[in-house]
Each structure stands twice: as C-alpha cells, then as structure tokens.
Motif scaffolding. Structure first.
Motif, PDB file in Angstrom:
ATOM      1  N   ASP A  84       0.827  -1.210   0.000  1.00 27.80           N
ATOM      2  CA  ASP A  84       0.000   0.000   0.000  1.00 27.80           C
ATOM      3  C   ASP A  84       0.860   1.259   0.000  1.00 27.80           C
ATOM      4  O   ASP A  84       0.445   2.303  -0.507  1.00 27.80           O
ATOM      5  CB  ASP A  84      -0.906   0.022   1.239  1.00 27.80           C
ATOM      6  N   ILE A  85       2.049   1.155   0.600  1.00 29.44           N
ATOM      7  CA  ILE A  85       2.930   2.311   0.734  1.00 29.44           C
ATOM      8  C   ILE A  85       4.363   1.805   0.753  1.00 29.44           C
ATOM      9  O   ILE A  85       4.634   0.676   1.213  1.00 29.44           O
ATOM     10  CB  ILE A  85       2.600   3.106   2.027  1.00 29.44           C
ATOM     11  N   ILE A  86       5.294   2.601   0.236  1.00 27.54           N
ATOM     12  CA  ILE A  86       6.710   2.238   0.210  1.00 27.54           C
ATOM     13  C   ILE A  86       7.482   3.306   0.978  1.00 27.54           C
ATOM     14  O   ILE A  86       7.332   4.504   0.716  1.00 27.54           O
ATOM     15  CB  ILE A  86       7.234   2.128  -1.229  1.00 27.54           C
ATOM     16  N   LEU A  87       8.304   2.852   1.923  1.00 29.27           N
ATOM     17  CA  LEU A  87       9.056   3.760   2.789  1.00 29.27           C
ATOM     18  C   LEU A  87      10.545   3.508   2.588  1.00 29.27           C
ATOM     19  O   LEU A  87      11.026   2.385   2.771  1.00 29.27           O
ATOM     20  CB  LEU A  87       8.670   3.550   4.257  1.00 29.27           C
ATOM     21  N   MET A  88      11.272   4.551   2.211  1.00 30.57           N
ATOM     22  CA  MET A  88      12.708   4.465   1.974  1.00 30.57           C
ATOM     23  C   MET A  88      13.430   5.087   3.168  1.00 30.57           C
ATOM     24  O   MET A  88      13.232   6.260   3.482  1.00 30.57           O
ATOM     25  CB  MET A  88      13.060   5.179   0.670  1.00 30.57           C
ATOM     26  N   LEU A  89      14.281   4.288   3.815  1.00 32.04           N
ATOM     27  CA  LEU A  89      14.782   4.640   5.141  1.00 32.04           C
ATOM     28  C   LEU A  89      16.220   5.146   5.165  1.00 32.04           C
ATOM     29  O   LEU A  89      16.836   5.190   6.225  1.00 32.04           O
ATOM     30  CB  LEU A  89      14.625   3.440   6.079  1.00 32.04           C
ATOM     31  N   GLY A  90      16.756   5.546   4.012  1.00 32.10           N
ATOM     32  CA  GLY A  90      18.036   6.243   4.029  1.00 32.10           C
ATOM     33  C   GLY A  90      19.247   5.411   3.685  1.00 32.10           C
ATOM     34  O   GLY A  90      19.181   4.204   3.478  1.00 32.10           O
ATOM     35  N   ASP A  91      20.394   6.089   3.608  1.00 31.99           N
ATOM     36  CA  ASP A  91      21.697   5.546   3.219  1.00 31.99           C
ATOM     37  C   ASP A  91      21.649   4.960   1.814  1.00 31.99           C
ATOM     38  O   ASP A  91      21.829   3.755   1.601  1.00 31.99           O
ATOM     39  CB  ASP A  91      22.193   4.517   4.237  1.00 31.99           C
ATOM     40  N   TYR A  92      21.470   5.854   0.855  1.00 28.50           N
ATOM     41  CA  TYR A  92      21.424   5.449  -0.553  1.00 28.50           C
ATOM     42  C   TYR A  92      22.825   5.394  -1.159  1.00 28.50           C
ATOM     43  O   TYR A  92      23.061   4.674  -2.121  1.00 28.50           O
ATOM     44  CB  TYR A  92      20.552   6.439  -1.328  1.00 28.50           C
ATOM     45  N   VAL A  93      23.747   6.134  -0.590  1.00 32.07           N
ATOM     46  CA  VAL A  93      25.092   6.244  -1.154  1.00 32.07           C
ATOM     47  C   VAL A  93      26.054   5.329  -0.400  1.00 32.07           C
ATOM     48  O   VAL A  93      25.884   5.067   0.792  1.00 32.07           O
ATOM     49  CB  VAL A  93      25.581   7.707  -1.080  1.00 32.07           C
ATOM     50  N   ALA A  94      27.045   4.826  -1.119  1.00 27.72           N
ATOM     51  CA  ALA A  94      28.110   4.012  -0.515  1.00 27.72           C
ATOM     52  C   ALA A  94      29.366   4.852  -0.403  1.00 27.72           C
ATOM     53  O   ALA A  94      29.837   5.408  -1.402  1.00 27.72           O
ATOM     54  CB  ALA A  94      28.378   2.769  -1.358  1.00 27.72           C
ATOM     55  N   SER A  95      29.919   4.940   0.788  1.00 21.67           N
ATOM     56  CA  SER A  95      31.101   5.764   1.009  1.00 21.67           C
ATOM     57  C   SER A  95      32.390   4.946   1.083  1.00 21.67           C
ATOM     58  O   SER A  95      33.472   5.525   1.151  1.00 21.67           O
ATOM     59  CB  SER A  95      30.939   6.561   2.314  1.00 21.67           C
ATOM     60  N   HIS A  96      32.280   3.606   1.081  1.00 20.33           N
ATOM     61  CA  HIS A  96      33.498   2.805   1.247  1.00 20.33           C
ATOM     62  C   HIS A  96      34.332   2.811  -0.044  1.00 20.33           C
ATOM     63  O   HIS A  96      33.842   3.138  -1.130  1.00 20.33           O
ATOM     64  CB  HIS A  96      33.147   1.381   1.679  1.00 20.33           C
ATOM     65  N   LYS A  97      35.573   2.432   0.089  1.00 19.79           N
ATOM     66  CA  LYS A  97      36.511   2.494  -1.038  1.00 19.79           C
ATOM     67  C   LYS A  97      36.446   1.261  -1.927  1.00 19.79           C
ATOM     68  O   LYS A  97      37.075   1.234  -2.994  1.00 19.79           O
ATOM     69  CB  LYS A  97      37.942   2.666  -0.522  1.00 19.79           C
ATOM     70  N   TRP A  98      35.669   0.258  -1.528  1.00 24.30           N
ATOM     71  CA  TRP A  98      35.624  -1.002  -2.277  1.00 24.30           C
ATOM     72  C   TRP A  98      34.573  -0.913  -3.379  1.00 24.30           C
ATOM     73  O   TRP A  98      33.626  -1.674  -3.422  1.00 24.30           O
ATOM     74  CB  TRP A  98      35.315  -2.163  -1.333  1.00 24.30           C
ATOM     75  N   GLN A  99      34.758   0.025  -4.284  1.00 22.57           N
ATOM     76  CA  GLN A  99      33.797   0.218  -5.359  1.00 22.57           C
ATOM     77  C   GLN A  99      34.490   0.832  -6.559  1.00 22.57           C
ATOM     78  O   GLN A  99      35.599   1.355  -6.455  1.00 22.57           O
ATOM     79  CB  GLN A  99      32.655   1.130  -4.901  1.00 22.57           C
ATOM     80  N   HIS A 100      33.811   0.735  -7.708  1.00 20.67           N
ATOM     81  CA  HIS A 100      34.283   1.406  -8.910  1.00 20.67           C
ATOM     82  C   HIS A 100      33.904   2.885  -8.807  1.00 20.67           C
ATOM     83  O   HIS A 100      33.578   3.377  -7.736  1.00 20.67           O
ATOM     84  CB  HIS A 100      33.654   0.760 -10.143  1.00 20.67           C
ATOM     85  N   ALA A 101      33.941   3.593  -9.905  1.00 22.84           N
ATOM     86  CA  ALA A 101      33.585   5.006  -9.903  1.00 22.84           C
ATOM     87  C   ALA A 101      32.174   5.192  -9.353  1.00 22.84           C
ATOM     88  O   ALA A 101      31.271   4.391  -9.645  1.00 22.84           O
ATOM     89  CB  ALA A 101      33.671   5.566 -11.320  1.00 22.84           C
ATOM     90  N   PRO A 102      31.936   6.221  -8.517  1.00 26.50           N
ATOM     91  CA  PRO A 102      30.608   6.438  -7.929  1.00 26.50           C
ATOM     92  C   PRO A 102      29.530   6.583  -9.001  1.00 26.50           C
ATOM     93  O   PRO A 102      29.778   7.085 -10.097  1.00 26.50           O
ATOM     94  CB  PRO A 102      30.793   7.741  -7.139  1.00 26.50           C
ATOM     95  N   ILE A 103      28.332   6.143  -8.676  1.00 24.80           N
ATOM     96  CA  ILE A 103      27.185   6.243  -9.571  1.00 24.80           C
ATOM     97  C   ILE A 103      26.480   7.572  -9.304  1.00 24.80           C
ATOM     98  O   ILE A 103      26.186   7.894  -8.152  1.00 24.80           O
ATOM     99  CB  ILE A 103      26.225   5.066  -9.340  1.00 24.80           C
ATOM    100  N   PRO A 104      26.213   8.375 -10.328  1.00 19.31           N
ATOM    101  CA  PRO A 104      25.537   9.664 -10.119  1.00 19.31           C
ATOM    102  C   PRO A 104      24.212   9.478  -9.389  1.00 19.31           C
ATOM    103  O   PRO A 104      23.434   8.576  -9.733  1.00 19.31           O
ATOM    104  CB  PRO A 104      25.322  10.192 -11.544  1.00 19.31           C
ATOM    105  N   PRO A 105      23.923  10.290  -8.385  1.00 18.32           N
ATOM    106  CA  PRO A 105      22.714  10.089  -7.589  1.00 18.32           C
ATOM    107  C   PRO A 105      21.428  10.170  -8.394  1.00 18.32           C
ATOM    108  O   PRO A 105      20.474   9.445  -8.110  1.00 18.32           O
ATOM    109  CB  PRO A 105      22.789  11.170  -6.519  1.00 18.32           C
TER     110      PRO A 105
END
Length: 325
Positions: A84-105
């Motif tokens: 009935d409803i969708i709730l997004m609870l935060g922390d969409y971005v990854a700050s750790h170094k174990w990733q490729h180039a950041p994805i544009p928000p």
C-alpha cells in the motif's frame, strides 16, 4: 576411536569451511535477496486499519555490489509485492573504497521513481547521505545532494515532517526524522562532536488529531526517546548487524542488555532519567530492517539483503509477527 583417515578428513573440512566463509560473505550473500515479513497490530493502531508497507533501507548504491541493474530488480520485486505504501529509510550512497567510480545520484533516484504503491513512496535521509556531501557538512543544512536527487525524481523527502494519509477512509500519520548523526566532528567546521538534524518534538507537534502515527527514523536508537503516542517506528542503519555469527553481532554489541540491531523490538524502558526515577512507560514498537547493501566493507554473513514487508492491522488478534525468509 576415530581413525587417522577420519581425523584428516575432519581437518580438511574445517579448513575448507574457514576458507569458504569469507568467500561466501564477500561473493555470495551480499548479492542475495529475501523478503522479510512482519505482521503486527501495535498499540494505538486500529485492528481494522489494514496497511502493507514495504521498507527499502540502506541500499548503499555502488558498482559492483549494488549497481543500477540490481536497483531496477529490487524496484521490480518491491512492486510485485503490491504494498500500500513504500518507505525508503536512508543511506542510498556508498562511502566505502571497495567500489568502482561512484554512480551519479540522479541515476538511481530516477530508478526509485518507478516504485509504485497506492499511497506513494516516501523517503528520509541516512547518515551516509549527509557524510558524503561536503557542502552539506560545511553549511550544516539539507537537503543534501542525495535528497535533492530524490526530490527531483518526484519522491517526497521527510526532514522532520509529518503528513496525514488515508487508507480506505481511515487516517494515519506518516512522520519522518532527519538524520540523528548527520554532521561529523570537524575542526574545520568548528564542531567538536556529532550533531543531528533530527527534531522529534517538532515533527510530532505537526500531528493534529488522534490518528495513529508511523515514524521513519534512520537510526533505531531514537526509540529511547519516542513517546508511546507513536504506534510504530521504522528504522534501518544497522544492516541487521551485517555480520551475524550464530547470534553474535560483533558490530552491534548489546548496550545495557539491549540491542536495536534487527527485527521487531518492543522497548519497555524509557529515557535514562525515567529509568533512574523508576517511572513506567508504555511499550513502544520498533522494526529494524536488515537493509540491502553494505557499509565499510562489502561483506554480509548471516544477514542476507532484504526487502522488509510490514503488515499492520487486518483484524489481527493482538500483537504478533511472522517473519519469513
């Protein structure tokens, strides 16, 4: 007596387990997905107010662990649950170094815009959505660049705001707090300690009638301050501990015999002052989602990523839960 051959076989199996556990925690479990379900009728929630809420928490979007294709899949699976409803609870971005180039928000925000529910999709920010924005850290003000991406995608952002909604003619309030540890200590910014941008009292002051309240709050520790007027608090942040070794959560040890790391929690104690004065408080209900992504390290063990489904009311007899993996 155990034979030499059996003993060597046992040693070999143990060694294989020691070697395979890290590989599983890095290469398999972070890419799993389960649906975790709870059914309950918390205090002040009418039994005949039937509401199905899908929780999206802590995706920590980055390649290769949570790329855009995986976000699309999560959106499709969430929609298939017909909440009935969708709730997004935060922390969409990854700050750790174990990733490729950041994805544009805006790339992932526009995908989340495809989430579909009759009562809409609603979002709050998490600590990483503040920490990873240098301008927001300097100014101390939001919304952050990640919050602005959600707003541009048409997803309402709650920063200490409460809105009255209705399901089948029955009203309830949806409230959302800004993050509780938004601003980091910094000599450059003349901050000696962590600072939150949450305003619990100001948010709840916007509630103008006796309809039940759902509260979105990224960090679950807020439950110690939440009044019993709130029917249910919904949080993320912990990733369920991210590593669960047969019930032991090394990243979230119990404090004073309590843990808010995961699941449906009924808090029966009030603030430190109330405990000191031995004043009784009404039980307050909290659900902490295990979330979807990883923080600090791209590791999950014993806590698979999840979409959390919370079914409130529906003429349930009392309070209860039915978690399903």
């Amino acid at each position: 007596m155990i034979s030499r051959r059996r003993f060597l076989q046992g040693i070999g199996c143990a060694a294989l387990g020691v070697l395979s556990a890290p590989a599983y925690a890095v290469g398999i479990e972070p890419f799993r997905l389960r649906i975790q379900r709870y059914r309950l009728t918390p205090p002040r929630w009418p039994a005949d107010l039937d509401l199905r809420a899908a929780l999206i928490a802590d995706p920590h979007i980055c390649d290769p662990w949570m790329g855009l294709d995986r976000v699309r899949s999560i959106v499709a699976q969430t929609n298939a649950l017909k909440p009935d409803i969708i709730l997004m609870l935060g922390d969409y971005v990854a700050s750790h170094k174990w990733q490729h180039a950041p994805i544009p928000p805006q790339a992932w925000a526009d995908i989340f815009a495809d989430l579909s529910a009759p009562l809409g999709t609603h979002a709050i920010l998490g600590n990483h959505d503040w920490w990873d924005d240098p301008q927001a850290q300097r100014s101390g003000k939001g919304p952050t660049r990640y919050g602005r991406a959600l707003i541009r995608a048409g997803i309402p952002l709650y920063q200490n705001r409460a809105v009255r909604l209705e399901k089948a003619g029955r009203a309830f309030w949806l409230a959302g707090l800004d993050d509780q540890i938004a601003l980091t200590p910094s000599r450059k910014h003349k901050r000696r300690r962590w600072q939150g941008r949450d305003d619990l009292a100001g948010t709840l002051a916007q509630v103008s009638d006796d309809a039940p309240i759902l509260l979105m709050a990224h960090e679950p520790d807020i439950i110690g301050k939440v009044p019993s007027r709130v029917s249910l608090t919904l949080s993320g942040h912990t990733h369920g501990g991210q590593v669960n070794c047969f019930g032991y959560l090394p990243a979230f040890p119990k404090k004073h015999g309590r843990s808010y790391a995961y699941g449906h929690i009924v808090e029966t104690e009030g603030s430190t002052l109330m405990r000191h004065l031995r004043l009784a408080t009404e039980p307050r209900h909290l659900i902490v989602s295990g979330g979807l992504g990883c923080s600090i390290l791209p590791v999950r063990f014993g806590v698979p990523p999840e979409i959390t489904m919370v079914h409130l009311g529906g003429h349930l007899g009392g309070t209860g839960e039915t978690p399903t993996a």
